[in-house]
Design an enzyme around this catalytic site. Structure first.
Site, short mmCIF file in Angstrom:
data_model
loop_
_atom_site.label_atom_id
_atom_site.label_comp_id
_atom_site.label_asym_id
_atom_site.label_seq_id
_atom_site.Cartn_x
_atom_site.Cartn_y
_atom_site.Cartn_z
CD1 TRP A 41 -0.89 2.37 2.22
CD2 TRP A 41 -2.84 1.67 1.35
NE1 TRP A 41 -1.80 3.39 2.36
CE2 TRP A 41 -3.01 2.98 1.84
CE3 TRP A 41 -3.95 1.02 0.77
CZ2 TRP A 41 -4.22 3.67 1.77
CZ3 TRP A 41 -5.15 1.70 0.71
CH2 TRP A 41 -5.28 3.01 1.19
CG ASP A 84 -1.29 11.34 2.24
OD1 ASP A 84 -2.20 10.69 1.74
OD2 ASP A 84 -1.39 11.91 3.34
CD GLN A 129 2.00 8.70 5.49
OE1 GLN A 129 1.21 8.33 6.32
NE2 GLN A 129 3.25 9.04 5.80
CG PHE A 138 0.07 9.65 10.25
CD1 PHE A 138 0.33 8.29 10.27
CD2 PHE A 138 -1.22 10.06 10.57
CE1 PHE A 138 -0.65 7.36 10.60
CE2 PHE A 138 -2.22 9.15 10.90
CZ PHE A 138 -1.93 7.79 10.91
NE ARG A 184 -4.56 13.43 9.57
CZ ARG A 184 -5.71 13.34 10.23
NH1 ARG A 184 -5.71 13.34 11.55
NH2 ARG A 184 -6.86 13.24 9.59
CG ASP A 185 -1.14 15.46 7.17
OD1 ASP A 185 -0.62 14.44 7.67
OD2 ASP A 185 -2.33 15.51 6.82
CD1 TRP A 234 -8.40 9.55 2.05
CD2 TRP A 234 -7.86 7.46 2.66
NE1 TRP A 234 -7.12 9.58 2.56
CE2 TRP A 234 -6.76 8.32 2.94
CE3 TRP A 234 -7.73 6.10 2.96
CZ2 TRP A 234 -5.57 7.86 3.50
CZ3 TRP A 234 -6.54 5.64 3.52
CH2 TRP A 234 -5.48 6.52 3.79
C1 FRU Z 1 -4.24 11.86 4.17
C2 FRU Z 1 -3.84 11.26 5.50
C3 FRU Z 1 -2.99 12.24 6.29
C4 FRU Z 1 -2.21 11.34 7.19
C5 FRU Z 1 -1.97 10.15 6.31
C6 FRU Z 1 -1.89 8.84 7.04
O1 FRU Z 1 -4.49 10.95 3.17
O2 FRU Z 1 -5.00 10.91 6.22
O3 FRU Z 1 -3.71 13.24 6.95
O4 FRU Z 1 -1.02 11.92 7.64
O5 FRU Z 1 -3.02 10.12 5.37
O6 FRU Z 1 -1.47 7.83 6.21
#
Ligand code: FRU
Length: 489
Positions: A36, A39, A55, A98, A162-163, A300
Site C-alpha cells: 500500500w 500521500d 506513506q 504520518f 498532522r501533516d 479514500w
Molecule cells: C491523508 C492522510 C494524512 C495522514 C496520512 C496517514 O491521506 O489521512 O492526513 O497523515 O493520510 O497515512
C-alpha cells in the site's frame, strides 16, 4: 542507527523487487515497491535531485502502520527506488510516521518533518517530529516531538493535528499543519521557529468555518506571482454545487497576507482536480523556478478497489507544472514527459457526427490531444471521448456545451466494486470550443481541459487489451487529434 523495523522493511522490499514483473506496473506513474501507498511526502530538491517520499505499508495492500517509502528523480518521469526512509520505531511514532515534508538545510543535511503518531491516554496522539539525513539514511531527532500537543491552541482536537509542511522565509522556518477544532471544523495552523526545534504557534492561517469540511489534511502554502497559495485536502465535506463533491476533496485557496503570514486572506477557492481519484497533493519549487505538484492518484472512497494479481496498491499522479492565470490554478503535465513521446499520429479538421474511430488512434499508454469546435454556433449538443474500450468496457468523458459541463464516467472501467464512478463539473464557456489532453496509463486517466484550466484524474482497472478509442457527437463537430505513445523504459 537503523532499527530492526527499518531493516525488516528494507529487506522485505528489496527481496520483493527482485521478483516482480516490471510489466505489471504503470508505464509512467509511480507506485510503491510493494503493498500500500498513500500521500506523497517530503517532495523536495536535495543535492540537485528531486526526492519524493510517500506513506507506505508494504506488507499488505491495505493501510497499516505508516512507513516512509523513498524515491528520487531527475526528470519527474523516471524514478530511482531507494531504501525506505523511516519506520514507526520510536516511542513518539510507534503507531505511524504520518505525512510530512522535507527541505535541504544550509549545512547540507536533508530535513524531514512528519507527524509521529503514538498512544496517549487511551487515544492516539498526533505530534510533529523531525529527522535529519543524507538523502539515503535518516536519523530521528532524539527529543521528538518538536511540536507537541502542548503547543496546540485550546480549541484543537489533539487526535487530529498532522501533516506539517515546512519552508524557510526571511531567516525563519515556518510550518503549516492540518487540524480539527473541538467543534469539528477544518483549520490550518501556522508555526514558526528559528532553529527547527523550538516552535511558536502563530495563529490560524485559514479555516473551514462550517463550509469546507470537518478536518483539513496535507496543507501546502507558497508564494506565486505575488499571491499566497494554500492547497489542502478537506475531508468530511458536503457537496458545494458541482465544485466540491461529498467526502474527501482537494482545494486551492488563492489570497494575500497583510503584513504577517498569519494574516492570510482567502480571495478565491476552487477544486484542485475534478476527477474521481486525486488527494493530498504536495509541491516543490524546481531548480528552474517551476512549481511542481504531485498527488496520490486515489481517493479514500475507492481504497477497496484493487486489481487482481497486482501486489501494490496506490499510485502517484504524473507531477504537474502549476501556475496562476486569472486567479485560477492551471496545471499541465511536466514538460519532461514529452521526451518520451513516440509515434505521432495526427488528424486535422475531422468532421464528426455520431460515433467514429480514427485509424491508429488507440492505445493505453498515450498522450492524446483533442481540440473540438462547432461547425456553426450550436451545431452540437454533446461530444464524448471513449477510452480503454472493448466490447464490454469503456471509460468516457462527455462535454455538454449547453450546460457547460464535463461528465466523467468509469462505470465500465473494470471496477469490481460498486463505488462512485461518475463525476460532473462545470467548465468555462468558450462558445462550443474545448480542448482536452489525456494522459492515459495502464490504470489511470489524467485529463487536462482547456490548456490546464482544469484537471481531472481517475483510476481505471480495465484489462489492458481494451485499447480502442472513439469520438461521438450528438450534432456536428470538427476535431483535431494528436496522439503519441508514451514509452518509458
Ligand atoms: C491523508 C492522510 C494524512 C495522514 C496520512 C496517514 O491521506 O489521512 O492526513 O497523515 O493520510 O497515512
Amino acid at each position: 542507527m537503523i532499527s530492526d523495523k527499518l531493516q525488516k522493511v528494507r529487506k522485505f522490499e528489496s527481496e520483493y523487487l527482485q521478483n516482480i514483473d516490471a510489466d505489471i506496473r504503470p508505464s509512467f506513474h509511480l507506485t510503491g515497491a510493494v503493498g500500500w501507498i498513500n500521500d506523497p511526502n517530503g517532495f523536495s530538491l536535495y543535492k540537485d535531485e528531486y526526492h519524493l517520499f510517500y506513506q507506505s505499508h508494504p506488507y499488505t495492500r491495505t493501510w497499516g502502520p505508516m512507513h516512509w517509502g523513498h524515491v528520487k528523480t531527475k526528470d519527474f518521469v523516471r524514478w530511482e527506488r531507494l531504501d525506505a526512509a523511516m519506520a514507526p520505531d520510536e516511542s513518539f511514532d510507534d503507531q505511524g510516521c504520518f505525512s510530512g515534508s522535507a527541505m535541504e538545510l544550509e549545512d547540507g543535511r536533508h530535513l524531514l518533518m512528519y507527524t509521529g503518531v503514538s498512544m496517549g491516554n487511551g487515544y492516539l496522539l498526533q505530534q510533529q517530529c523531525i529527522a535529519f539525513g543524507d538523502g539515503v539514511n535518516y536519523e530521528k531527532y532524539a527529543n521528538n516531538p518538536v511540536v507537541s500537543t502542548a503547543d496546540l491552541p485550546d480549541n484543537i482536537d489533539i487526535r487530529d493535528f498532522r501533516d506539517p509542511k515546512i519552508w524557510k522565509e526571511n531567516d525563519t522556518y515556518y510550518m503549516v499543519a492540518g487540524a480539527r477544532t473541538l467543534e469539528s471544523d477544518g483549520v490550518i495552523l501556522l508555526y514558526s521557529s528559528a532553529d527547527l526545534v523550538h516552535w511558536t504557534y502563530e495563529g490560524v492561517l485559514d479555516a473551514s468555518r462550517g463550509q469546507y469540511g470537518r478536518m483539513w489534511e496535507c496543507p501546502d502554502f507558497f508564494e506565486m506571482d505575488g499571491k499566497r497559495v494554500l492547497i489542502f485536502s478537506p475531508c468530511e465535506m458536503n457537496s458545494i454545487g458541482l465544485e466540491f463533491h461529498p467526502g474527501h476533496n482537494t482545494a486551492v485557496a488563492v489570497g494575500h497576507c497583510d503584513g504577517a503570514l498569519k494574516n492570510f486572506k482567502r480571495e478565491t477557492i476552487q477544486s484542485v482536480d475534478y476527477g474521481l481519484d486525486f488527494y493530498a497533493p504536495q509541491t516543490l519549487a524546481a531548480k528552474d523556478g517551476r512549481r511542481i505538484m504531485v498527488a496520490w492518484m486515489q481517493n479514500w472512497v475507492s481504497q477497496m478497489c484493487r486489481a487482481e494479481g497486482i501486489d501494490f496498491f496506490g499510485q502517484m499522479t504524473l507531477p504537474r507544472e502549476i501556475c496562476l492565470k486569472n486567479g485560477r490554478l492551471y496545471q499541465q503535465p511536466v514538460r519532461e514527459i514529452e521526451a518520451y513521446r513516440k509515434n505521432h499520429v495526427f488528424y486535422n479538421n475531422v468532421y464528426v457526427r455520431g460515433e467514429t474511430s480514427l485509424n491508429n488512434i488507440s492505445g493505453r499508454c498515450i498522450d492524446l490531444i483533442i481540440k473540438v469546435r462547432p461547425v456553426h454556433e450550436g451545431s452540437y449538443q454533446k461530444f464524448t471521448v471513449n477510452l480503454a474500450m472493448d466490447g464490454e468496457n469503456r471509460t468516457s468523458f462527455r462535454y455538454n456545451p449547453l450546460k457547460q459541463t464535463v461528465r466523467i464516467d468509469r462505470t465500465r472501467g473494470g471496477f469490481p466494486y460498486d463505488i462512485v464512478n461518475q463525476r460532473e463539473f462545470f467548465v468555462s464557456n468558450r462558445n462550443g470550443e474545448i480542448s482536452f489532453r489525456v494522459l492515459m496509463d495502464k490504470y489511470s486517466i489524467e485529463l487536462f481541459i482547456n490548456d490546464g484550466e482544469q484537471a481531472a484524474s481517475s483510476v481505471i482497472y480495465t484489462r489492458q487489451s481494451a485499447d480502442s478509442i472513439s469520438f461521438a457527437s450528438e450534432g456536428e463537430v470538427i476535431i483535431d487529434v494528436d496522439k503519441y505513445d508514451l514509452v518509458v523504459e
